[in-house]
Design an enzyme around this catalytic site. Structure first.
Site, PDB file in Angstrom:
ATOM      1  CG  HIS A 170     -29.357 -50.845  76.735  1.00 20.29           C
ATOM      2  ND1 HIS A 170     -30.741 -50.842  76.789  1.00 20.29           N
ATOM      3  CD2 HIS A 170     -29.007 -49.769  75.988  1.00 20.29           C
ATOM      4  CE1 HIS A 170     -31.203 -49.811  76.085  1.00 20.29           C
ATOM      5  NE2 HIS A 170     -30.175 -49.144  75.592  1.00 20.29           N
ATOM      6  CB  VAL A 265     -40.431 -54.016  72.548  1.00 19.02           C
ATOM      7  CG1 VAL A 265     -41.386 -54.331  71.408  1.00 19.02           C
ATOM      8  CG2 VAL A 265     -41.196 -53.824  73.852  1.00 19.02           C
ATOM      9  CB  CYS A 271     -36.286 -50.688  80.684  1.00 14.35           C
ATOM     10  SG  CYS A 271     -34.970 -51.682  80.039  1.00 14.35           S
TER      11      CYS A 271
END
Length: 282
Positions: A170, A265, A271
């Protein structure tokens, strides 16, 4: 301009979600790695504790869903600005149902809900950087042009510019806001290239704080009553050189928060929460 920036970083509420056991084996990841589930859960408990006890936010904790291994990464399911919440359409099909619990939670808070119903659109909140003045949206493996257009339509008061994300998952895998007008950025070539594009596209001038490790550039900035500038950032155990750089921010309350397991991950600090300022609701 001062008016636009005045409330930047003011938050009253946070939405978080518990970690499902399925995260360890089934969560999406760019690199093969083993996650210690218990450690990840402890890390997350500390993270939530900082938001709740240390910073005094009202935290809405959604339960884990074992059928959604990535559901702890709530940022990707919604973009909230002012009293509007855009429910996204995550780029990974396995994550689309994560938006259901988020929609309910944000609706209960009384936010104006905007749906991303166009089936050609994809958008992960991790690709959305709000600077207090404008939005930058990363065009990545998870977010496309149509998703960025729908975001621009949902938040018409702000300019929206797109930035190609050629490396990493991202846009916020290598940058974040470290304060009003301050972009924290990783030192890799793709990160620096993205920053250059943001600077070229913007009518505003931003200061930058460059850290050696890209993922360490993902921080959470808040401006809270009685606490002032607050920055959650990586720990010295994870990224010693980057952690040193944050010490330059003398006016900030610096809170190192470990993210060693979730980073395996592709999870970063931003996040794991959706931050909301309920005082922005009229």
């Amino acid at each position: 301009m001062a008016g636009v920036m005045a409330g930047f970083g003011n938050f009253t509420h946070a939405v978080v979600r518990a970690i499902p056991s399925s995260l360890a084996k089934e969560a999406l990841r760019m690199n093969v790695s083993d996650v210690d589930l218990e450690k990840a859960q402890r890390e997350h408990e500390v993270y939530v504790g900082v938001l709740k006890q240390k910073l005094g936010l009202e935290v809405i904790e959604l339960p884990a869903d074992e059928s959604l291994p990535d559901c702890v990464f709530v940022e990707d399911a919604a973009v909230v600005c002012g009293d509007t919440a855009l429910i996204t359409r995550p780029g990974a099909e396995s994550r689309r149902k994560e938006t259901e619990a988020m929609r309910r939670a944000l609706k209960e808070l009384g936010l104006n809900i905007v749906e991303m119903s166009d089936e050609n659109a994809t958008l992960d909140g991790g690709d959305v950087l709000f600077t207090g003045r404008e939005f930058f949206v990363g065009l990545s493996k998870r977010t496309n042009q149509r998703g960025a257009e729908i975001l621009a339509d949902a938040f018409k008061d702000y300019a929206v510019s797109t930035v190609p994300v050629t490396d990493g998952l991202h846009l916020k895998s290598f940058c974040s806001m470290g304060g009003p007008g301050l972009i924290v950025i990783g030192s890799s070539e793709p990160a620096q290239k993205a920053l250059k594009i943001m600077q070229q596209m913007s009518d505003h001038r931003y200061d930058k704080l460059t850290v050696p490790d890209d993922i360490a550039a993902n921080t959470i900035y808040m401006n809270l009553p009685g606490k002032g500038h607050v920055l959650l950032h990586c720990t010295p155990e994870e990224f010693p050189e980057s952690a040193k750089v944050f010490e330059k921010l003398k006016d900030h309350m610096l809170i190192p928060v470990s993210n060693m397991e979730k980073v395996k991950v592709d999870g970063a600090l931003t996040c794991c929460s959706v931050l909301i300022n309920m005082k922005a609701k009229v």
